[in-house]
Design an enzyme around this catalytic site. Structure first.
Site, PDB file in Angstrom:
ATOM      1  N   SER A  55       0.563  84.441 -55.060  1.00 34.05           N
ATOM      2  CA  SER A  55       0.698  82.992 -55.185  1.00 34.05           C
ATOM      3  C   SER A  55       0.637  82.282 -53.851  1.00 34.05           C
ATOM      4  CB  SER A  55       2.026  82.630 -55.845  1.00 34.05           C
ATOM      5  OG  SER A  55       1.893  82.748 -57.224  1.00 34.05           O
ATOM      6  N   HIS A  62       5.410  76.269 -55.827  1.00 35.27           N
ATOM      7  CA  HIS A  62       6.428  77.185 -56.366  1.00 35.27           C
ATOM      8  C   HIS A  62       6.796  78.291 -55.379  1.00 35.27           C
ATOM      9  CE1 HIS A  62       3.203  80.033 -57.768  1.00 35.27           C
ATOM     10  NE2 HIS A  62       4.168  80.919 -57.654  1.00 35.27           N
ATOM     11  N   ASP A  71       0.536  72.314 -58.366  1.00 34.52           N
ATOM     12  CA  ASP A  71       1.261  73.372 -57.649  1.00 34.52           C
ATOM     13  C   ASP A  71       0.756  73.462 -56.197  1.00 34.52           C
ATOM     14  OD1 ASP A  71       2.910  75.478 -57.093  1.00 34.52           O
ATOM     15  OD2 ASP A  71       1.950  76.902 -58.470  1.00 34.52           O
TER      16      ASP A  71
HETATM   17  N1  ARG Z   1       2.916  83.216 -60.093  1.00 32.71           N
HETATM   18  C1  ARG Z   1       2.451  84.336 -59.350  1.00 32.71           C
HETATM   19  C2  ARG Z   1       3.112  84.358 -57.969  1.00 32.71           C
HETATM   20  O1  ARG Z   1       4.089  83.678 -57.776  1.00 32.71           O
HETATM   21  C3  ARG Z   1       0.944  84.404 -59.291  1.00 32.71           C
HETATM   22  C4  ARG Z   1       0.393  84.874 -60.544  1.00 32.71           C
HETATM   23  C5  ARG Z   1      -1.075  84.867 -60.597  1.00 32.71           C
HETATM   24  N2  ARG Z   1      -1.436  85.457 -61.836  1.00 32.71           N
HETATM   25  C6  ARG Z   1      -2.689  85.732 -62.177  1.00 32.71           C
HETATM   26  N3  ARG Z   1      -2.866  86.339 -63.303  1.00 32.71           N
HETATM   27  N4  ARG Z   1      -3.683  85.406 -61.439  1.00 32.71           N
HETATM   28  O2  ARG Z   1       2.767  85.154 -57.141  1.00 32.71           O
END
Ligand code: ARG
Length: 262
Positions: A219, A81, A125
């Site tokens: 992420s 992503h 992912d």
């Molecule tokens: N989807 C988020 C990003 O694109 C990461 C989120 C991680 N969340 C967590 N609670 N560990 O950076």
């Protein structure tokens, strides 16, 4: 108030010196000596200890969100992503105000063919980036192997690194940060996430009481156990909440597909 009390519990005795209790007014106010930090609840990390660690950047090397891990001189692992046409920067401590390190363009991005949006979708992912020029001078990190199932049991301390948000809805960190959180079993993680979780390709990590977690823009960054890359930051409900652990792409579950790209 509930929030204040929860924090009180989290910070523990070490922070008591920093708290002011106004019992007379019925108001408990907390001035934490240590509060939630980027990579929530963690500490500043030294990029020299993780020379293989990088992030998506602009062509000047400024952090633009998402971590990446160098696994060969020309390949890096991140989250599907995160993938976009961009550059990545390795070896820079301060993602926003720093200089130095090595910035390279991404020549090609492979997303796992079974991937779709984290938190709903299908899991998987995972992405492998091919770099335009080899990155030398930064020893790559070792990727987990098939025989490494022993790195994933519940309670195993796992360290996650990133330049992401300080808290849910927060801002990016200038300095690299890290936090260590215990692995959570698929069965227990499924109690926190009754939908959206794909245990076959995802592994959770966090504290039941919350307080330590990865967060937005972390992420793609690494989850490390025993010096090996075992996961990539994928998603979570908010950041660092109670019973809302971080969810990571579980590299061991798609190893053949990933290694075929290296
Ligand atoms: N989807 C988020 C990003 O694109 C990461 C989120 C991680 N969340 C967590 N609670 N560990 O950076």
């Amino acid at each position: 108030m509930a929030k204040t009390l929860r924090r009180l519990g989290l910070l523990g005795a070490a922070a008591v010196a920093g708290m002011a209790l106004f019992a007379g007014t019925g108001v408990i106010s907390v001035t934490p000596t240590a509060g939630p930090k980027p990579i929530v609840g963690g500490e500043v990390a030294d990029i020299k200890q993780t020379p293989w660690l990088g992030y998506y950047s602009d062509t000047n090397g400024k952090f633009t969100g998402c971590g990446v891990s160098l696994v060969t001189p020309t390949k890096a692992i991140t989250a599907a992503h995160c993938v976009r046409a961009s550059s990545v920067t390795f070896g820079r401590q301060k993602g926003l105000t720093g200089s130095g390190g090595t910035t390279v363009k991404i020549a090609k991005s492979w997303k796992h063919p079974k991937y779709s949006a984290p938190g709903s979708g299908t899991g998987y992912d995972f992405a492998v980036l091919t770099l335009e020029t080899p990155v030398t001078g930064y020893a790559p990190v070792t990727v987990v192997e098939k025989s490494d199932t022993g790195l994933y049991p519940e309670g195993t301390p796992a360290t996650v690194y990133g330049w992401g948000h300080q808290k849910s809805g927060g801002t990016n960190s200038d300095d690299l940060r890290k936090v260590t959180v215990p692995i959570i079993s698929d069965a227990n993680c499924a109690k926190s996430y009754t939908s959206g979780l794909h245990p076959a390709t995802e592994v959770c990590a966090g504290l039941a009481e919350g307080g330590k977690d990865s967060c937005q823009n972390d992420s793609g960054g690494p989850l490390i156990v025993g010096g090996k890359l075992i996961g990539v930051v994928s998603w979570g409900k908010g950041c660092a909440g109670a019973n809302a652990p971080g969810v990571y792409g579980e590299l061991i579950s798609a190893l053949d597909d990933i290694k075929a790209q290296l």
